[in-house]
Design a protein around this motif. Sequence first.
Motif, short mmCIF file in Angstrom:
data_model
loop_
_atom_site.label_atom_id
_atom_site.label_comp_id
_atom_site.label_asym_id
_atom_site.label_seq_id
_atom_site.Cartn_x
_atom_site.Cartn_y
_atom_site.Cartn_z
N ALA A 1 -4.24 3.48 -1.79
CA ALA A 1 -4.54 3.77 -0.38
C ALA A 1 -3.84 5.07 0.09
CB ALA A 1 -4.11 2.59 0.49
N GLY A 2 -2.56 5.21 -0.25
CA GLY A 2 -1.83 6.41 0.17
C GLY A 2 -2.38 7.67 -0.48
N GLU A 3 -2.77 7.51 -1.75
CA GLU A 3 -3.36 8.64 -2.49
C GLU A 3 -4.65 9.09 -1.79
OE1 GLU A 3 -4.13 7.19 -6.39
OE2 GLU A 3 -4.74 9.15 -7.19
N GLY B 1 5.19 -0.69 1.55
CA GLY B 1 4.75 0.59 1.00
C GLY B 1 4.53 1.61 2.11
N GLY B 2 4.47 2.88 1.73
CA GLY B 2 4.39 3.96 2.72
C GLY B 2 3.25 3.83 3.72
N VAL B 3 2.08 3.34 3.28
CA VAL B 3 0.93 3.24 4.19
C VAL B 3 1.17 2.16 5.26
CG1 VAL B 3 -1.59 2.97 4.32
CG2 VAL B 3 -0.56 4.10 2.35
N ALA B 4 2.17 1.29 5.02
CA ALA B 4 2.52 0.29 6.04
C ALA B 4 3.14 0.96 7.27
CB ALA B 4 3.47 -0.76 5.46
N CYS B 5 3.46 2.28 7.16
CA CYS B 5 3.92 3.04 8.33
C CYS B 5 2.77 3.25 9.30
CB CYS B 5 4.41 4.43 7.93
SG CYS B 5 5.87 4.43 6.92
N ASN B 6 1.55 3.06 8.82
CA ASN B 6 0.36 3.30 9.63
C ASN B 6 0.24 2.18 10.69
OD1 ASN B 6 -2.56 3.10 10.35
ND2 ASN B 6 -2.67 4.90 9.03
N ALA B 7 0.54 2.55 11.94
CA ALA B 7 0.57 1.55 13.01
C ALA B 7 -0.83 1.02 13.30
CB ALA B 7 1.16 2.18 14.27
N ALA C 1 9.70 1.01 4.83
CA ALA C 1 8.35 0.96 4.26
C ALA C 1 8.24 1.94 3.09
CB ALA C 1 7.31 1.31 5.33
N THR C 2 8.81 3.13 3.29
CA THR C 2 8.75 4.12 2.21
C THR C 2 9.86 3.81 1.20
OG1 THR C 2 10.05 5.59 3.59
CG2 THR C 2 7.69 5.93 3.63
N ASP C 3 9.88 4.56 0.12
CA ASP C 3 10.80 4.23 -0.97
C ASP C 3 12.26 4.29 -0.52
OD1 ASP C 3 8.62 3.86 -2.49
OD2 ASP C 3 8.79 5.72 -3.63
N ASN C 4 12.99 3.23 -0.83
CA ASN C 4 14.39 3.16 -0.42
C ASN C 4 15.14 2.21 -1.35
OD1 ASN C 4 14.88 0.30 0.92
ND2 ASN C 4 12.81 0.94 1.43
N VAL D 1 0.84 -1.20 0.00
CA VAL D 1 0.00 0.00 0.00
C VAL D 1 0.88 1.25 0.00
CG1 VAL D 1 -2.26 -0.70 0.90
CG2 VAL D 1 -0.34 -0.63 2.46
N SER D 2 0.91 1.95 -1.14
CA SER D 2 1.76 3.13 -1.21
C SER D 2 0.97 4.28 -1.81
CB SER D 2 3.00 2.83 -2.05
OG SER D 2 2.62 2.66 -3.39
N GLY D 3 1.68 5.36 -2.14
CA GLY D 3 1.01 6.52 -2.72
C GLY D 3 0.51 6.23 -4.12
N GLY D 4 1.15 5.29 -4.81
CA GLY D 4 0.77 5.03 -6.20
C GLY D 4 0.14 3.67 -6.43
N HIS D 5 0.25 2.76 -5.45
CA HIS D 5 -0.21 1.40 -5.68
C HIS D 5 -0.93 0.81 -4.47
CE1 HIS D 5 2.19 0.97 -9.37
NE2 HIS D 5 3.00 1.80 -8.76
N PHE E 1 -5.38 8.71 1.39
CA PHE E 1 -4.97 9.41 2.62
C PHE E 1 -4.56 10.84 2.29
CE2 PHE E 1 -4.51 5.41 5.07
CZ PHE E 1 -4.88 5.86 6.33
N ASP E 2 -3.76 10.99 1.22
CA ASP E 2 -3.26 12.32 0.87
C ASP E 2 -4.39 13.26 0.45
OD1 ASP E 2 -0.72 11.42 1.44
OD2 ASP E 2 -0.20 10.98 -0.64
N LYS E 3 -5.35 12.72 -0.32
CA LYS E 3 -6.45 13.57 -0.79
C LYS E 3 -7.38 13.97 0.35
CE LYS E 3 -6.42 12.12 -5.61
NZ LYS E 3 -6.99 11.17 -6.60
N GLY F 1 -0.15 13.46 3.44
CA GLY F 1 -1.14 13.53 4.50
C GLY F 1 -1.31 12.31 5.38
N GLY F 2 -0.83 11.14 4.92
CA GLY F 2 -1.07 9.90 5.67
C GLY F 2 -0.78 10.00 7.16
N PRO F 3 0.45 10.39 7.54
CA PRO F 3 0.77 10.44 8.97
C PRO F 3 -0.12 11.43 9.73
CG PRO F 3 2.74 10.74 7.62
CD PRO F 3 1.60 10.72 6.69
N HIS F 4 -0.48 12.54 9.09
CA HIS F 4 -1.32 13.55 9.76
C HIS F 4 -2.72 13.03 9.99
CE1 HIS F 4 1.80 16.58 9.23
NE2 HIS F 4 1.97 16.07 8.03
N VAL F 5 -3.28 12.33 8.98
CA VAL F 5 -4.62 11.76 9.13
C VAL F 5 -4.59 10.70 10.23
CG1 VAL F 5 -6.45 10.41 8.01
CG2 VAL F 5 -5.31 12.25 6.75
N GLU F 6 -3.53 9.87 10.24
CA GLU F 6 -3.46 8.82 11.26
C GLU F 6 -3.41 9.42 12.67
OE1 GLU F 6 0.03 6.25 11.54
OE2 GLU F 6 -1.09 4.83 12.74
N ARG F 7 -2.57 10.44 12.85
CA ARG F 7 -2.42 11.07 14.16
C ARG F 7 -3.76 11.63 14.64
NH1 ARG F 7 1.82 14.60 12.83
NH2 ARG F 7 2.97 12.76 12.17
#
Length: 345
Positions: free
Chosen positions: A162-164, A275-281, A306-309, A135-139, A166-168, A179-185
């Motif tokens: 999923a990430g998109e 993917g980035g959304v996997a940061c969502n605890a 989790a994020t791009d590396n 689950v990332s910003g693009g996939h 969250f961002d929208k 926006g993902g981390p902000h929405v989660e918080r």
Amino acid sequence: MRVLGIETSCDETSAAVLSGTGDDVSLESLVILSQDVHRIFGGVVPEIASRAHLTAIVPVVERAIADAGGSPIDAIAVTNAPGLVGALLVGVSYAKALAFARKIPAIGVHHMEGHLFATALEHGNAVPPFTALLVSGGHTLLLDVEAWGRYRVLGRTRDDAAGEAFDKVAKLLGLPYPGGPHVERLANVSECGPLRFSRPMLRRDQTPTDPDFYDVSFSGLKTAALNAVKNAGPDLDSQRGAIARAFQDALIDTLVEKTARAVRQYRRSRVVLGGGVACNATLASAMRERLAPRGVEIFAPSARLATDNAAMIARAGLFHLERGERSPLDLNAFATQVIPGLVAA
Ligand code: KG4
Ligand code: ZN
């Protein structure tokens, strides 16, 4: 084998050095330079991303090699698809030139296959067979992984990733990008109130042969959030948390249910998130709550992996290199490409 990984598919310029064989590998260095400039625009601007990669690629790679002690590199793995073509081309061109100059092989890596390998770098048991949710910003991809290099795509998003989503939704709520981390918080400090969004593509009567049994769709959820923002009007400040919570609950419920279906259908005892959304605890703990009682282990990578590396690209590249695969010097970059190693669903 010591592999240099290079990742430039979106807005992170990253390089890593990894050595070892099979699943017995050690990460010697990892440098990730995030392009913060895109925050000003509220999303990634492709032309700016390409130029920022050009500026960063040489020092980032040199730093990764130096951090690893400067020992000789045996091969180079580089993301060549999918992603922003201009951004990908920076990494691909640089990797090919370096491989040519050093007389070592290069291998092109599919970015999503990289995400599949990321968690294994930290968790020795996050190896096949497993159910994977990327689950990332693009996939957004749900896969059954019976072995490295043998992937069955079960489900994907019909619209927004999923990430998109969250961002929208973050943007609708007036929160910063990404926006993902902000929405989660915000969601996590808000009570589960009367506001509830319907779960997309989730019905009791779905069967494994239905095309939407595993697929997800998040654009309706985005519209539900938009309507809630409109209804809140001038009271948005007091409603923001409830909207974030209703959105996150619906999205996570959907992902957990679809993953649980795949686990059941293929009788897997491990789930790997990526993917980035996997940061969502909250996502990882909802997965555990649902699946641990069935004896299923959930593996989520740390935020760094989790994020791009480039570490995950080096790891996936090592797998292909060990099978004797090599990319020719006319290796190109592609905006879209199916993940390699697909087996019939
Ligand atoms: O994998 P990634 O770094 O880049 C892509 O390949 O797209 O994922 C970035 C995405 C963004 O949409 C970001 O909002 C989301 O991951 N993200 C999160 C969280 N942290 C990052 N989404 C939900 N909750 C989080 N804690
Ligand atoms: Zn990614």
